[in-house]
Structures are given as structure tokens and as C-alpha cells.
Design an enzyme around this catalytic site. Structure first.
Site, PDB file in Angstrom:
ATOM      1  N   ARG A   1      -2.318   5.456  -0.655  1.00 50.39           N
ATOM      2  CA  ARG A   1      -2.753   4.277  -1.409  1.00 50.39           C
ATOM      3  C   ARG A   1      -4.031   3.686  -0.834  1.00 50.39           C
ATOM      4  O   ARG A   1      -4.474   2.621  -1.256  1.00 50.39           O
ATOM      5  CB  ARG A   1      -1.642   3.221  -1.428  1.00 50.39           C
ATOM      6  CG  ARG A   1      -1.403   2.557  -0.101  1.00 50.39           C
ATOM      7  CD  ARG A   1      -0.375   1.439  -0.181  1.00 50.39           C
ATOM      8  NE  ARG A   1       0.973   1.965  -0.196  1.00 50.39           N
ATOM      9  CZ  ARG A   1       1.812   1.822  -1.202  1.00 50.39           C
ATOM     10  NH1 ARG A   1       1.428   1.165  -2.283  1.00 50.39           N
ATOM     11  NH2 ARG A   1       3.024   2.317  -1.161  1.00 50.39           N
TER      12      ARG A   1
ATOM     13  N   LYS B   1      -6.909  -0.721   1.034  1.00 52.06           N
ATOM     14  CA  LYS B   1      -5.513  -0.447   0.671  1.00 52.06           C
ATOM     15  C   LYS B   1      -5.259  -0.867  -0.767  1.00 52.06           C
ATOM     16  O   LYS B   1      -5.677  -1.937  -1.194  1.00 52.06           O
ATOM     17  CB  LYS B   1      -4.574  -1.204   1.605  1.00 52.06           C
ATOM     18  CG  LYS B   1      -3.089  -0.962   1.318  1.00 52.06           C
ATOM     19  CD  LYS B   1      -2.214  -1.691   2.309  1.00 52.06           C
ATOM     20  CE  LYS B   1      -0.740  -1.432   2.030  1.00 52.06           C
ATOM     21  NZ  LYS B   1       0.134  -2.127   3.022  1.00 52.06           N
TER      22      LYS B   1
ATOM     23  N   ASP C   1       2.118   5.391  -6.900  1.00 51.73           N
ATOM     24  CA  ASP C   1       1.048   5.060  -7.830  1.00 51.73           C
ATOM     25  C   ASP C   1      -0.247   4.684  -7.120  1.00 51.73           C
ATOM     26  O   ASP C   1      -1.252   4.402  -7.768  1.00 51.73           O
ATOM     27  CB  ASP C   1       1.476   3.922  -8.771  1.00 51.73           C
ATOM     28  CG  ASP C   1       1.867   2.639  -8.036  1.00 51.73           C
ATOM     29  OD1 ASP C   1       1.559   2.503  -6.835  1.00 51.73           O
ATOM     30  OD2 ASP C   1       2.495   1.773  -8.668  1.00 51.73           O
TER      31      ASP C   1
ATOM     32  N   ASP D   1       3.576   8.597  11.823  1.00 52.56           N
ATOM     33  CA  ASP D   1       2.351   8.399  11.030  1.00 52.56           C
ATOM     34  C   ASP D   1       1.901   6.947  11.030  1.00 52.56           C
ATOM     35  O   ASP D   1       0.885   6.618  10.407  1.00 52.56           O
ATOM     36  CB  ASP D   1       2.547   8.889   9.598  1.00 52.56           C
ATOM     37  CG  ASP D   1       3.715   8.207   8.898  1.00 52.56           C
ATOM     38  OD1 ASP D   1       4.844   8.333   9.398  1.00 52.56           O
ATOM     39  OD2 ASP D   1       3.503   7.538   7.867  1.00 52.56           O
TER      40      ASP D   1
END
Length: 480
Positions: free
Chosen positions: A85, A105, A117, A243
Site C-alpha cells: 500500500r 502510505k 486494495d 517484515d
């Protein structure tokens, strides 16, 4: 801005270039002018901040890119991940000549979005914006943000919510998961990638006989110090996957974070963390686990004739985590308590105080303020075990006897914030912002900018009060 592009010089397998996808009807949320000045934004760039922070304006010198990486999530291998994103839209020099990433972001889907999305909602953007600002003001290494924008475009989560974008900054977006991805999918890149990381983020290691081992030591030390900072101030990250930790030891990727209020070390602030893996008290252990994953991914760089020796050196690096963490944590707790670090009983006395806070379910931040202001009677009145509190105070005062108490008190004032970002504070700001009223964001931004200074004209009662003792614990959604 003074651009210093470098991530785009790496092998193109490590990222995908694309432009942001602006939201419809972007509008101003809040702008961090102080940070913009630190990043040497021009007057024209400050004037255009809404366009920059909403993805409408990018820069010719840098083509925005999404990084690819992998990771372990909640202890399990998750395979390929990446910026699903967000986009790195520039790298610039700040006023201290340090390279800083500008990362947008909510900029739309990327090749690494999986089923997402690529968007962010206003509530999560506000929480991250205020949290990064708060940690930086507390002196804790963290990402920050230049500003955020809201929009007229809805984003579907559990309900339809206002879409938003955040222009966040960090000294590094290279995560432990980068090394995992390279080893799994492009091992031929590992040596060059590691050496470039060293050159950019730990150049002093290049002067050592074994730069990679020196780099491993540096990452372990910086991570240990960051975790000690979190523990001392009562910050719980909530989702410490591989991550979400970077190689410079600066806080990254705010999701279901929280600051401790009533002292419950096993508080789970992430509603997806059903087993409490990432609760406050587990953060040192989880950092150690994540570092073990990182160091294991350096093993392929072992010289062919020295594999066992290289392995043992990495094991020694990992062993330094506990020693380093305890050193920093003990120092910080003694400073918060107003106790001399050299005294053999100081840290035990600090732990005694924490046991009282846990047993009596007292507010973490305000209890340290009361101790700092010697409001011993008020603290005692909140305790059921009054004799236990008396025993603590006797020990505490005995250690401080014959010490330079003025100096100890001054250090307490420098290490005990009066204001943290409590959940109800953030929620109130979000609810107003969703009605296009950003005044509460502004108030909290100003309040949290100087967290160690009393601000009676600005603070609200809820800024310094914990939830009612009978209130249910708050857990935050990962969805953003």
C-alpha cells in the site's frame, strides 16, 4: 529538497516502479512544518504539501517504487510480501546531511498487494501520524511523517471509511524481511545487497576485518536499544513480524500499537494476536527471535573455509542482545526512578515499583510522575497492600540517601513523560477528523511535541487519566 536517490540503484528485482494513484477529493489533514523544515523543503514544496502528501505531485529525479521483501508473520513463514500500500517516492538529505526516505502510505495497489486494495483509512493514518510524532518527541528512534491528507473517497474495511494518505519518513525501510526474500528468491544478490546496506547504514563496519559480522553486531545493538526504549516508556508495537523491523533499529510500521495505561505487562493490544505473541512483556523475546532469523540469513555469506567459525560469530552476535538490552533497560529505569545507576540495589528497587504497579493496576505513566513529584501519599492511597508500598518507599529513600538528589530529580524530569498517546485520545481525534474537524489532531500534535513539560492550558483530563479499573481492555484492529 536535496535529493539523494540510492535505493533505485539496486538490482531492479528488488522493487517495482509505479506512480501513486491519488484518491478522489484529496484534502488537507495536518502538516508537520517542523519536520518539513528539517528535511529542507522549499517554500514551494511547503505550499504544495497537500499535492505531495496525496500522491498528486511526485519528483522527476526519482521514480516512485514499491519494495519487495518477505517475512515471518506471527512466527510462520509468509512467503513474498512487499509494499502493498506504500511507495518510496524520494530519498532526501535532512539538515544533518542524513538520507531520509519519503514513503507514501495508501498510494494504491502494487504487485505486492496480494488481495489488498493498496489503500489506507483515515483512522489508521491519524494513529500512525500521532504515534511517530510522539515517539520522536520522547527521544525514541522512529519513523515520522510530514503530513497526511483525507479524501472524499471511501475505502471498504469492516465498514466504508474515509480514504487517506500519509507521507511518512524513516532513516531506513530495509527490513529483516528483505534478507529473507533475497535468500529465497534471488540469492545471487545477497552479497552485494548486504555490502550496500553496510555502506549506507553502518559505514563504520567497513573498517573492520569482518564487515558482515560487525554489521550483525550493529543491528543487534540498535535493535536492543530500541526495545529497551519501548519497554521503558511503555510502548507496545503489536505486530513485530520480521517484515516490520528494520536494520537501523528505528520504529517502523505502526498498526495495532498502544501505550500502556494501567500496568498489565501481558496486555494484548492487537486483536489478531490471539496467543499474545506480541504483547508488551514479550517484545524483548520477539526481537531476539527476529534477529535470529536475520542472522541466519547472513549465513550464506560465510567464507567457504570458515563456515563453522562464521556461524559461531553470528551466534555470539545474537548472544549480545540480552546483555545489551538489559544494560540499556536498567539505565533507563534507574533514570526514570531517580536512582543512581551504580547502586547495587537500584534496579531491584525499580522492579519492586513495577510489581506494585502491576499488582495494584496503577497507571504506568502517571505513577512515575507521582513518584517524581514525591506524591507518596497519593500513590499509597491507591494501593490495597499499603504495607507493601511502605516497604518499597523505605528501600527507595534509603538508596537515595547521601546522593545528589537534585541531579537525580532533574534526570527523572527528563525521562518521565507526562503525556503519551492514550487510546481514547487518538479515538477522539479520529472521530472528529471523520467529521472534517482536525482541531483535536492539532491539539494532540502540539501536546505530544513536548511530552515532558506540563501544559495545563492545553491538556484535557482524559490526557492523564487511565481507563476505569472495570473498563475492558482495548485491542486495535490490524486493518488499515
Amino acid at each position: 529538497m536535496l535529493f539523494q536517490s540510492r535505493y533505485n540503484t539496486l538490482d531492479s528485482k528488488l522493487y517495482s516502479q509505479q506512480q501513486p494513484k491519488p484518491l478522489h477529493g484529496a484534502k488537507a489533514g495536518h502538516f508537520n512544518l517542523t519536520l518539513a523544515n528539517d528535511l529542507q523543503w522549499s517554500d514551494a514544496e511547503k505550499t504544495a504539501w497537500v499535492d505531495i502528501c496525496s500522491g498528486k505531485q511526485t519528483f522527476d529525479v526519482f521514480s516512485p517504487l514499491a519494495m519487495v521483501y518477505a517475512g515471518h508473520q506471527f512466527g510462520h513463514w509468509a512467503g513474498q510480501l512487499g509494499d502493498g500500500r506504500g511507495l518510496l517516492i524520494a530519498q532526501v538529505l535532512d539538515k544533518n546531511n542524513q538520507v531520509i526516505d519519503l514513503h507514501l502510505k495508501g498510494a494504491g495497489s502494487t504487485p505486492y498487494s496480494r488481495s489488498g486494495d493498496g489503500r489506507a483509512v483515515l483512522r489508521s493514518v491519524i494513529r500512525e501520524y500521532l504515534a511517530g510524532h510522539a515517539l520522536n518527541a520522547l527521544g525514541i528512534a522512529s519513523s515520522n511523517a510530514v503530513g497526511f491528507t483525507s479524501s472524499l473517497q471511501g475505502v471498504q474495511r469492516e465498514t466504508l471509511e474515509p480514504g487517506a494518505m500519509l507521507l511518512r519518513t524513516s532513516d531506513c525501510h530495509i527490513r529483516f524481511g528483505h534478507f529473507e526474500w533475497i535468500n529465497q528468491y534471488a540469492p545471487e544478490l545477497l552479497n552485494d545487497f548486504v555490502m550496500q546496506c553496510i555502506a549506507w547504514h553502518s559505514p563504520e563496519c567497513l573498517e573492520q576485518d569482518q564487515p558482515i559480522i560487525a554489521f550483525a553486531h550493529a543491528v543487534v545493538k540498535r535493535t536492543a536499544q530500541m526495545i529497551a526504549d519501548w519497554q521503558a516508556v511503555g510502548f507496545a508495537h503489536g505486530v513485530m513480524n520480521t517484515d516490520n523491523l528494520n536494520i537501523t533499529g528505528s520504529t517502523l510500521d505502526f498498526g495495532p500499537f498502544g501505550f500502556l495505561e494501567r500496568f498489565k505487562p501481558d496486555w494484548i493490544n492487537n486483536h489478531s494476536d490471539h496467543q499474545g505473541r506480541y504483547c508488551y512483556q514479550n517484545q524483548p523475546r520477539m526481537a531476539h527471535w527476529n534477529l535470529s532469523i536475520l542472522l541466519n540469513n547472513l549465513m550464506p555469506l560465510a567464507p567457504s573455509t570458515q563456515k563453522e567459525a562464521f556461524k559461531q560469530q553470528l551466534i555470539a552476535c545474537l548472544a549480545d542482545f540480552e546483555v545489551t538490552f538489559l544494560k540499556y533497560y536498567q539505565e533507563k529505569m534507574c533514570l526514570k526512578m531517580g536512582l543512581p545507576q551504580f547502586h547495587k540495589d537500584s534496579f531491584d528497587c525499580a522492579l519492586h515499583f513495577l510489581h506494585i504497579l502491576q499488582r495494584e493496576q496503577l497507571d504506568y505513566t502517571q505513577s512515575f510522575i507521582r513518584l517524581q513529584e514525591q506524591q507518596f501519599t497519593a500513590l499509597k492511597d491507591d494501593c490495597i497492600d499499603r504495607d507493601g508500598f511502605d516497604a518499597f518507599i523505605t528501600c527507595y529513600q534509603n538508596i537515595r540517601t547521601h546522593q545528589d538528589q537534585a541531579q537525580l530529580n532533574e534526570r527523572m524530569q527528563q525521562h518521565n513523560p507526562r503525556y503519551i498517546l492514550r487510546n481514547q485520545m487518538a479515538q477522539q481525534a479520529i472521530e472528529r477528523a471523520e467529521c472534517d474537524d482536525f482541531s483535536e489532531v492539532e491539539r494532540l500534535f502540539d501536546l505530544l511535541a513536548t511530552p515532558f513539560t506540563p501544559q495545563p492550558q492545553r491538556e484535557h483530563a482524559s490526557d492523564v487519566q487511565p481507563p476505569h479499573a472495570d473498563a475492558s481492555e482495548t485491542a486495535i484492529s490490524c486493518s488499515s
